[in-house]
Design a protein around this motif. Structure first.
Motif, PDB file in Angstrom:
ATOM      1  N   TRP A 126      -5.166  10.898 -28.635  1.00 20.07           N
ATOM      2  CA  TRP A 126      -6.528  11.153 -29.109  1.00 20.07           C
ATOM      3  C   TRP A 126      -7.371  11.783 -27.993  1.00 20.07           C
ATOM      4  O   TRP A 126      -8.109  12.732 -28.226  1.00 20.07           O
ATOM      5  CB  TRP A 126      -7.169   9.857 -29.599  1.00 20.07           C
ATOM      6  CG  TRP A 126      -8.568  10.049 -30.083  1.00 20.07           C
ATOM      7  CD1 TRP A 126      -9.719   9.969 -29.340  1.00 20.07           C
ATOM      8  CD2 TRP A 126      -8.972  10.407 -31.401  1.00 20.07           C
ATOM      9  NE1 TRP A 126     -10.808  10.247 -30.111  1.00 20.07           N
ATOM     10  CE2 TRP A 126     -10.382  10.511 -31.392  1.00 20.07           C
ATOM     11  CE3 TRP A 126      -8.290  10.634 -32.592  1.00 20.07           C
ATOM     12  CZ2 TRP A 126     -11.115  10.838 -32.519  1.00 20.07           C
ATOM     13  CZ3 TRP A 126      -9.019  10.954 -33.723  1.00 20.07           C
ATOM     14  CH2 TRP A 126     -10.412  11.054 -33.684  1.00 20.07           C
ATOM     15  N   SER A 127      -7.249  11.251 -26.780  1.00 21.40           N
ATOM     16  CA  SER A 127      -7.983  11.819 -25.639  1.00 21.40           C
ATOM     17  C   SER A 127      -7.559  13.254 -25.375  1.00 21.40           C
ATOM     18  O   SER A 127      -8.404  14.126 -25.118  1.00 21.40           O
ATOM     19  CB  SER A 127      -7.751  10.979 -24.380  1.00 21.40           C
ATOM     20  OG  SER A 127      -8.341   9.714 -24.506  1.00 21.40           O
ATOM     21  N   MET A 128      -6.262  13.517 -25.449  1.00 24.65           N
ATOM     22  CA  MET A 128      -5.753  14.869 -25.215  1.00 24.65           C
ATOM     23  C   MET A 128      -6.279  15.825 -26.291  1.00 24.65           C
ATOM     24  O   MET A 128      -6.695  16.952 -25.995  1.00 24.65           O
ATOM     25  CB  MET A 128      -4.225  14.863 -25.206  1.00 24.65           C
ATOM     26  CG  MET A 128      -3.612  16.195 -24.822  1.00 24.65           C
ATOM     27  SD  MET A 128      -1.841  16.094 -24.532  1.00 24.65           S
ATOM     28  CE  MET A 128      -1.246  15.496 -26.103  1.00 24.65           C
ATOM     29  N   GLY A 129      -6.295  15.383 -27.544  1.00 27.62           N
ATOM     30  CA  GLY A 129      -6.838  16.206 -28.621  1.00 27.62           C
ATOM     31  C   GLY A 129      -8.311  16.503 -28.421  1.00 27.62           C
ATOM     32  O   GLY A 129      -8.766  17.628 -28.648  1.00 27.62           O
ATOM     33  N   SER A 130      -9.066  15.503 -27.968  1.00 25.06           N
ATOM     34  CA  SER A 130     -10.498  15.698 -27.710  1.00 25.06           C
ATOM     35  C   SER A 130     -10.720  16.691 -26.578  1.00 25.06           C
ATOM     36  O   SER A 130     -11.655  17.507 -26.626  1.00 25.06           O
ATOM     37  CB  SER A 130     -11.160  14.357 -27.376  1.00 25.06           C
ATOM     38  OG  SER A 130     -11.045  13.452 -28.438  1.00 25.06           O
ATOM     39  N   VAL A 131      -9.863  16.651 -25.559  1.00 24.82           N
ATOM     40  CA  VAL A 131      -9.966  17.602 -24.453  1.00 24.82           C
ATOM     41  C   VAL A 131      -9.680  19.015 -24.952  1.00 24.82           C
ATOM     42  O   VAL A 131     -10.357  19.978 -24.555  1.00 24.82           O
ATOM     43  CB  VAL A 131      -9.013  17.208 -23.306  1.00 24.82           C
ATOM     44  CG1 VAL A 131      -8.904  18.322 -22.275  1.00 24.82           C
ATOM     45  CG2 VAL A 131      -9.489  15.926 -22.635  1.00 24.82           C
ATOM     46  N   ILE A 133     -10.296  20.117 -27.927  1.00 26.94           N
ATOM     47  CA  ILE A 133     -11.473  20.525 -28.692  1.00 26.94           C
ATOM     48  C   ILE A 133     -12.590  20.972 -27.744  1.00 26.94           C
ATOM     49  O   ILE A 133     -13.280  21.969 -28.000  1.00 26.94           O
ATOM     50  CB  ILE A 133     -11.957  19.379 -29.606  1.00 26.94           C
ATOM     51  CG1 ILE A 133     -10.856  18.989 -30.621  1.00 26.94           C
ATOM     52  CG2 ILE A 133     -13.230  19.773 -30.343  1.00 26.94           C
ATOM     53  CD1 ILE A 133     -10.359  20.107 -31.485  1.00 26.94           C
ATOM     54  N   LEU A 134     -12.760  20.260 -26.633  1.00 26.22           N
ATOM     55  CA  LEU A 134     -13.756  20.680 -25.644  1.00 26.22           C
ATOM     56  C   LEU A 134     -13.378  22.015 -25.004  1.00 26.22           C
ATOM     57  O   LEU A 134     -14.257  22.851 -24.730  1.00 26.22           O
ATOM     58  CB  LEU A 134     -13.910  19.601 -24.559  1.00 26.22           C
ATOM     59  CG  LEU A 134     -14.783  18.408 -24.934  1.00 26.22           C
ATOM     60  CD1 LEU A 134     -14.796  17.389 -23.798  1.00 26.22           C
ATOM     61  CD2 LEU A 134     -16.197  18.844 -25.277  1.00 26.22           C
ATOM     62  N   LEU A 135     -12.086  22.229 -24.770  1.00 31.44           N
ATOM     63  CA  LEU A 135     -11.629  23.516 -24.238  1.00 31.44           C
ATOM     64  C   LEU A 135     -11.924  24.633 -25.233  1.00 31.44           C
ATOM     65  O   LEU A 135     -12.341  25.732 -24.855  1.00 31.44           O
ATOM     66  CB  LEU A 135     -10.133  23.449 -23.925  1.00 31.44           C
ATOM     67  CG  LEU A 135      -9.489  24.730 -23.394  1.00 31.44           C
ATOM     68  CD1 LEU A 135     -10.150  25.180 -22.084  1.00 31.44           C
ATOM     69  CD2 LEU A 135      -7.988  24.520 -23.187  1.00 31.44           C
ATOM     70  N   SER A 136     -11.755  24.341 -26.517  1.00 34.05           N
ATOM     71  CA  SER A 136     -12.076  25.310 -27.554  1.00 34.05           C
ATOM     72  C   SER A 136     -13.569  25.627 -27.551  1.00 34.05           C
ATOM     73  O   SER A 136     -13.969  26.781 -27.756  1.00 34.05           O
ATOM     74  CB  SER A 136     -11.651  24.763 -28.917  1.00 34.05           C
ATOM     75  OG  SER A 136     -11.905  25.692 -29.922  1.00 34.05           O
ATOM     76  N   VAL A 171     -19.147  26.420 -32.733  1.00 29.68           N
ATOM     77  CA  VAL A 171     -19.273  26.112 -31.301  1.00 29.68           C
ATOM     78  C   VAL A 171     -19.958  24.765 -31.118  1.00 29.68           C
ATOM     79  O   VAL A 171     -19.518  23.913 -30.331  1.00 29.68           O
ATOM     80  CB  VAL A 171     -20.061  27.223 -30.566  1.00 29.68           C
ATOM     81  CG1 VAL A 171     -20.442  26.795 -29.156  1.00 29.68           C
ATOM     82  CG2 VAL A 171     -19.244  28.503 -30.512  1.00 29.68           C
ATOM     83  N   PHE A 172     -21.042  24.551 -31.858  1.00 33.47           N
ATOM     84  CA  PHE A 172     -21.782  23.282 -31.775  1.00 33.47           C
ATOM     85  C   PHE A 172     -20.894  22.111 -32.202  1.00 33.47           C
ATOM     86  O   PHE A 172     -20.884  21.051 -31.557  1.00 33.47           O
ATOM     87  CB  PHE A 172     -23.034  23.362 -32.648  1.00 33.47           C
ATOM     88  CG  PHE A 172     -23.806  22.094 -32.714  1.00 33.47           C
ATOM     89  CD1 PHE A 172     -24.553  21.661 -31.626  1.00 33.47           C
ATOM     90  CD2 PHE A 172     -23.789  21.319 -33.860  1.00 33.47           C
ATOM     91  CE1 PHE A 172     -25.276  20.468 -31.690  1.00 33.47           C
ATOM     92  CE2 PHE A 172     -24.502  20.131 -33.930  1.00 33.47           C
ATOM     93  CZ  PHE A 172     -25.247  19.707 -32.840  1.00 33.47           C
ATOM     94  N   ASN A 177     -17.942  17.116 -31.383  1.00 32.44           N
ATOM     95  CA  ASN A 177     -16.784  16.294 -31.733  1.00 32.44           C
ATOM     96  C   ASN A 177     -15.869  16.042 -30.541  1.00 32.44           C
ATOM     97  O   ASN A 177     -15.240  14.981 -30.456  1.00 32.44           O
ATOM     98  CB  ASN A 177     -16.010  16.945 -32.880  1.00 32.44           C
ATOM     99  CG  ASN A 177     -16.784  16.885 -34.169  1.00 32.44           C
ATOM    100  OD1 ASN A 177     -16.998  15.823 -34.726  1.00 32.44           O
ATOM    101  ND2 ASN A 177     -17.252  18.019 -34.646  1.00 32.44           N
ATOM    102  N   GLY A 178     -15.790  16.999 -29.606  1.00 27.11           N
ATOM    103  CA  GLY A 178     -15.012  16.758 -28.394  1.00 27.11           C
ATOM    104  C   GLY A 178     -15.599  15.635 -27.566  1.00 27.11           C
ATOM    105  O   GLY A 178     -14.887  14.714 -27.120  1.00 27.11           O
ATOM    106  N   ILE A 179     -16.922  15.671 -27.383  1.00 25.65           N
ATOM    107  CA  ILE A 179     -17.604  14.619 -26.624  1.00 25.65           C
ATOM    108  C   ILE A 179     -17.524  13.283 -27.364  1.00 25.65           C
ATOM    109  O   ILE A 179     -17.256  12.239 -26.758  1.00 25.65           O
ATOM    110  CB  ILE A 179     -19.085  15.008 -26.384  1.00 25.65           C
ATOM    111  CG1 ILE A 179     -19.176  16.185 -25.420  1.00 25.65           C
ATOM    112  CG2 ILE A 179     -19.892  13.837 -25.854  1.00 25.65           C
ATOM    113  CD1 ILE A 179     -18.733  15.885 -24.008  1.00 25.65           C
TER     114      ILE A 179
END
Length: 197
Positions: A126-131, A133-136, A171-172, A177-179
């Motif tokens: 889950w953490s890796m997926g969130s990262v 999303i933040l990279l995206s 973008v928003f 969602n990443g955070i």
């Protein structure tokens, strides 16, 4: 005594690894919002027409002009717009924004897998997926800002098309969602609770 303490910690971790309804709901909501962001960003990149100004339609893939009969004449050669560096700049923009969609899709898949196949590594996934999303978010916001810099002389608030606003909303959502994904993982991580006990 040490063996008893280890068993007690394992028992606590097992009990607390069960997710509450609220946590499951929030994680499902994050996945849904990321999926919406991926769809919006994909539509925006595929259409690519982001700005209409002075009878010209600027896009990621095409440059169009409106003729007297109100028909669009489009060309893939962006140099026809007579803007310095637009050909190279727009190639960078569309590459970065397209890569952002690919990274977001991969991140969404990791988020979904972490929830469907729950195991010892599901929170790490889950953490890796969130990262991802933040990279995206970083990639897509770089593309949007680069587009604005390239066409700064033509920008008007009313000139932005619906597909541009789709990308802006995406973008928003990537950022939010990443955070949120990282935050919910931190506040519900069982390891943090065991350490406090």
């Amino acid at each position: 005594m040490t063996a008893i303490a280890v068993q007690a910690q394992r028992l606590l971790a097992r009990r607390r690894s069960k997710k509450s309804f609220f946590e499951t709901f929030i994680r499902s909501l994050i996945i849904l919002c990321v999926a919406i962001a991926v769809v919006l960003s994909s539509i925006s990149v595929c259409d690519g027409h982001w700005l209409f100004a002075n009878g010209k339609l600027f896009g990621l893939w095409h440059f169009c002009t409106v003729s007297n009969q109100s028909a669009l004449k489009c060309a893939t050669d962006l140099r026809l717009s007579n803007i310095n560096g637009i050909n190279v700049g727009m190639t960078l923009v569309r590459s970065v924004v397209s890569l952002a969609v690919v990274v977001a899709i991969f991140g969404l898949e990791v988020l979904m897998v972490s929830q469907v196949c729950e195991d010892a590594n599901s929170r790490r996934k889950w953490s890796m997926g969130s990262v991802f999303i933040l990279l995206s978010f970083v990639l897509s916001s770089t593309g949007v800002l680069s587009f604005l810099v390239l066409l700064k002389d033509y920008i008007t608030f009313r000139g932005f098309t619906l597909t541009y606003w789709c990308e802006f909303v995406a973008v928003f959502l990537f950022f939010l969602n990443g955070i949120s994904g990282l935050h919910i993982n931190n506040i519900t991580h069982p390891g943090n609770r065991v350490r406090k006990i």
